[in-house]
Design an enzyme around this catalytic site. Structure first.
Site, short mmCIF file in Angstrom:
data_model
loop_
_atom_site.label_atom_id
_atom_site.label_comp_id
_atom_site.label_asym_id
_atom_site.label_seq_id
_atom_site.Cartn_x
_atom_site.Cartn_y
_atom_site.Cartn_z
N ILE A 186 -86.37 77.06 -80.95
CA ILE A 186 -85.99 76.76 -82.33
C ILE A 186 -86.04 75.27 -82.66
CG2 ILE A 186 -84.51 78.79 -82.47
CD1 ILE A 186 -82.10 76.77 -82.30
N TYR A 187 -86.17 74.41 -81.67
CA TYR A 187 -86.15 72.96 -81.95
C TYR A 187 -87.25 72.58 -82.92
CZ TYR A 187 -82.95 72.16 -77.96
OH TYR A 187 -81.90 72.15 -77.09
N GLY A 188 -86.91 71.70 -83.85
CA GLY A 188 -87.89 71.21 -84.81
C GLY A 188 -88.47 72.33 -85.66
#
Length: 119
Positions: A58-60
């Site tokens: 889910i990062y960025g």
């Protein structure tokens, strides 16, 4: 940081660097780094002894792992010299979901692992 600055995780030798490079904010700067810049960042981290890299799909907004993967493909170091850590059961908040939640169903985990490995 020297090679002895590692933390043993198992008795058979699996270990991580004492400090871990968190990739969550990799794309948060005013200019998005290109693959060569990410490769240099990876190299600089390894030179400092940070060989463990933390990710989550889910990062960025689901874009960090692909950007890191592009940089990793250009990095001139040995892949065996680093450890990649990823979390893949987090679901971002949406209009229908008020806060992040976790989905650990077998189907979701298999699909997310395929995406991580493709990055």
């Amino acid at each position: 940081m020297s090679h002895d600055s590692r933390i043993a995780l198992t008795r058979d030798g699996m270990s991580l660097s004492r400090l871990v490079f968190g990739a969550r904010r990799l794309l948060d700067g005013p200019v998005r780094p290109d693959a060569d810049q990410v490769a240099r960042l990876i190299g600089n981290a390894v030179d400092l002894g940070l060989t463990s890299f933390d990710h989550a799909d889910i990062y960025g907004s689901y874009e960090v792992e692909a950007a890191f993967g592009a940089g990793l493909a250009r990095w001139q170091g040995r892949r065996e010299a680093i450890e990649l850590i990823s979390k893949c059961d987090i679901v971002l908040a949406t209009n229908q979901i008020e806060m992040p939640m976790f989905n650990t169903s077998a189907r979701t985990m298999r699909n997310k692992q395929k995406n991580i490995l493709a990055s």
